[in-house]
Write an enzyme that holds these catalytic residues in place. Structure first.
Site, mmCIF file in Angstrom:
data_model
loop_
_atom_site.group_PDB
_atom_site.id
_atom_site.type_symbol
_atom_site.label_atom_id
_atom_site.label_comp_id
_atom_site.label_asym_id
_atom_site.label_seq_id
_atom_site.Cartn_x
_atom_site.Cartn_y
_atom_site.Cartn_z
ATOM 1 N N ASP A 96 35.011 53.580 -26.059
ATOM 2 C CA ASP A 96 35.876 54.342 -25.322
ATOM 3 C C ASP A 96 36.229 54.062 -23.782
ATOM 4 O OD1 ASP A 96 36.295 56.501 -27.086
ATOM 5 O OD2 ASP A 96 34.788 57.647 -26.372
ATOM 6 N N LEU A 97 35.227 53.379 -23.047
ATOM 7 C CA LEU A 97 35.485 52.529 -21.955
ATOM 8 C C LEU A 97 36.654 51.656 -21.947
ATOM 9 C CD1 LEU A 97 34.886 52.584 -18.703
ATOM 10 C CD2 LEU A 97 33.070 50.791 -19.283
ATOM 11 N N LYS A 99 38.945 51.083 -24.225
ATOM 12 C CA LYS A 99 40.167 51.593 -24.497
ATOM 13 C C LYS A 99 40.830 52.537 -23.432
ATOM 14 C CE LYS A 99 38.630 53.513 -28.443
ATOM 15 N NZ LYS A 99 38.516 54.232 -29.903
ATOM 16 N N LYS A 229 26.924 49.906 -15.077
ATOM 17 C CA LYS A 229 25.811 50.882 -14.869
ATOM 18 C C LYS A 229 25.573 51.335 -16.020
ATOM 19 C CE LYS A 229 27.851 55.254 -13.189
ATOM 20 N NZ LYS A 229 27.146 55.997 -14.383
ATOM 21 N N HIS A 321 26.542 55.846 -7.347
ATOM 22 C CA HIS A 321 27.953 56.332 -6.729
ATOM 23 C C HIS A 321 27.731 56.988 -5.415
ATOM 24 C CE1 HIS A 321 29.596 55.484 -10.718
ATOM 25 N NE2 HIS A 321 29.535 56.971 -11.167
ATOM 26 N N ARG A 461 38.175 63.671 0.687
ATOM 27 C CA ARG A 461 38.309 64.011 -0.764
ATOM 28 C C ARG A 461 38.595 62.746 -1.521
ATOM 29 N NH1 ARG A 461 42.674 67.923 -1.847
ATOM 30 N NH2 ARG A 461 41.388 69.491 -0.652
ATOM 31 N N TYR A 469 41.072 65.387 5.822
ATOM 32 C CA TYR A 469 41.338 66.490 6.521
ATOM 33 C C TYR A 469 40.172 66.780 7.814
ATOM 34 C CZ TYR A 469 39.154 69.280 3.085
ATOM 35 O OH TYR A 469 38.488 70.217 2.149
#
Length: 581
Positions: A96-97, A99, A229, A321, A461, A469
């Site tokens: 999956d990663l 693709k 990871k 992360h 964000r 902001y």
């Protein structure tokens, strides 16, 4: 070689200051403006050696040296007959990663003319597949930039014609030897450079590296491996993985990827701080009351519970992360933008942090919930999750950096699945204004605004809807003196019309260029695990039961009590911040 009197071992091949051959070539792309790389005008003297097991080793470069040790001028390789080429092999190409992320990122780089003129993409996996079947699979996930869609089809076809496939076992030297033969056919007449992306489970990293390094390394150019990871489960397993990889590779060949470091707002963090005078003087315990790093997903494990249960949210999100973002946020000003200078400062931050204690952690696990007539299953309802699992799907933690800049400032982390919203952000809450003249003033909307409590807050964000902001206290227009909280905001989608590149695009391009600034060094990894390993071990040995929270809620109540212990309110749950403008 004997005359040099040097012995070589791949686990300790010179130092971090030495660069592999060709690692700092001038940029070869046309995509630049938004990416600035310093041109290295120095030539390097290359010492070509083989490791103790006879496998090709990277070249050691001696900066500012004009000597010739192997009969060629510094930086020269064999006659190039048409320049160099880059071969990119995605190991685990059917996953999956690969693709969903890696192949689309490579195409995006090609679409923007960021890849070298001569490049080839190979997929490698156990699945039997032809070149055409690989191309069909890849084509299902490729998209073009919004502003250049007119030549999308042509670009896709050109890219797909450079994609090929080799089937083989991950621990098979024969399979990688056959890959090497096919790579050489595509590289004929050019200086070969090779990049391997390990999009595979960590338990087979070493098998692949062993086989590929022995039989499919470049004989004259550079060879690099991108490792995804998780990098182990704790200090011991991470250290063992590093030692095993270094049996076959030098540290300079290993690119440990954390895709969050490639996010636009994360990369902008140091620009915001170090290139704006208004922020850097405030970036310390003197003005900052607390820092919050928040990650939330509005979906659960959804069939991946068996894999997730081996790691949990702390290992999956917080130890990598969020901790990487924290290190970038809190580091001292580096000597330069060179990768080693930046990573040195990050390591200093991590080594200054206290080991996390159990009393400073709250863990939770989502349970089933019915909302608007729709049923949402709990984590334990996933058939792939072991019965009686206490693996946390939510965690909150309070961390501290024991240095002069950040002494006493709580860094609060919060990460969870199946929460009420999807977001990732950094929130910086500043201290109160001493002797504030406007302690209590009538606020817009008839409620009293406690200006003394409503301190300034800077929010970055990261996703979705990237934005920066600053929350300020402001007078409402009119004859009276009413105050409210307002946002000075930079919403990326409004300010910058150009589509923001995916993090994998930036990191793949950096790996091709040999730029290590956004990749994790082994000592950095060791320092990160040292913070979390003791509390992870204690959670598992004591089988601490996670607090249950409903699917789609704001998480366990215990997280609010943890923040209250340090006189903090989570910034993402206040009534004046719904995460939108």
């Amino acid at each position: 070689m004997a005359a040099t009197g040097l012995g070589f071992h791949p686990a300790a091949f010179f130092s971090a200051h030495l660069r592999e051959a060709g690692a700092k070539q001038l940029p070869f792309r046309h995509c630049s403006h938004h990416r600035i790389n310093v041109a290295r005008t120095r030539r390097a003297c290359l010492l070509r050696a083989k490791s103790f097991n006879g496998h090709p080793q990277i070249g050691a470069s001696f900066s500012n040296s004009n000597e010739v040790l192997d009969g060629r001028a510094a930086g020269d390789g064999p006659p190039e007959q048409g320049g160099s080429t880059v071969s990119i092999t995605v190991v685990g190409a059917s996953g999956d990663l690969a693709k969903k992320k890696i192949f689309p990122a490579l195409f995006a780089l090609f679409y923007e003319d960021c890849l070298p003129e001569h490049f080839t993409v190979f997929g490698y996996a156990r699945s039997k597949m032809s070149d055409e079947e690989l191309r069909n699979m890849i084509s299902m996930t490729l998209t073009c930039r919004i502003d250049k869609r007119e030549n999308c089809g042509d670009k896709m076809e050109q890219f797909l014609q450079r994609c090929f496939y080799q089937s083989g076992q991950y621990n098979s030297e024969d399979g990688f030897a056959e890959l090497d033969r096919k790579l050489k056919e595509k590289e004929a007449g050019k200086l070969p450079n090779r990049l391997f992306y390990l999009s595979i489970p960590p338990n087979i990293f070493v098998d692949v590296v062993r086989s590929a390094s022995r039989t499919a390394s470049s004989s004259s150019g550079w060879t690099r491996f991108i490792v995804e990871k998780p990098f182990g489960r704790d200090s011991e397993s991470s250290g063992e993985l590093t030692r095993s990889l270094k049996m076959y590779l030098a540290e300079e060949q290993i690119f440990r990827i954390d895709h969050y470091l490639g996010k636009e707002l994360v990369e902008n963090l140091s620009v915001l701080r170090f290139s704006n005078l208004v922020f850097e003087p405030l970036w310390s315990r003197n003005y900052i009351r607390n820092v919050q790093l928040i990650f939330s997903e509005d979906f659960g494990t959804e069939g991946r519970g068996g894999y997730f249960d081996n790691y949990g949210i702390i290992r999956d999100i917080m130890q990598n992360h969020l901790l990487q973002i924290l290190a970038l946020f809190a580091m001292e000003t580096p000597v330069s933008l060179d990768a080693e200078d930046i990573r040195n400062e990050k390591v200093k931050v991590l080594r200054s942090m206290r080991q996390l204690k159990l009393e400073d952690v709250v863990v939770g696990q989502y349970k089933g919930h019915i909302r608007a007539g729709k049923s949402f299953p709990g984590y334990a309802d996933d058939p792939t999750v072991p019965k009686g699992s206490v693996t946390p799907t939510f965690a909150a933690a309070a961390l501290f950096i024991d240095n002069a800049r950040w002494d006493g400032v709580p860094f609060l982390m919060k990460a969870g699945k199946a929460l009420h919203t999807r977001r990732a952000e950094i929130r910086v809450q500043f201290r109160r204004v001493p002797g504030n003249l406007y302690r209590r003033r009538r606020a817009a909307g008839a409620a009293d605004l406690d200006v003394d409590a409503a301190t300034n807050e800077l929010v970055l964000r990261v996703q979705p809807d990237e934005a920066i902001y600053l929350k300020i206290n402001n007078k409402v227009p009119g004859l009276g003196m009413r105050l409210d909280r307002s946002d000075l905001n930079l919403l990326y989608s409004e300010r910058y019309r150009r589509e923001i590149p995916d993090a994998y695009e930036r990191l793949l391009l950096d790996a091709i260029e040999g730029e290590r600034r956004l990749f994790i060094r082994s000592d950095e990894l060791d320092a990160a695990w040292a913070i979390f390993t003791p509390v992870l071990r204690e959670l598992e040995e004591k089988r601490v039961a996670p607090e249950l929270y409903p699917y789609g809620s704001r998480g366990p109540v215990g997280a609010h009590y943890l923040a209250a212990n340090y006189n903090v309110r989570w910034g993402d749950i206040t009534s004046d911040d719904d995460g939108s403008f």
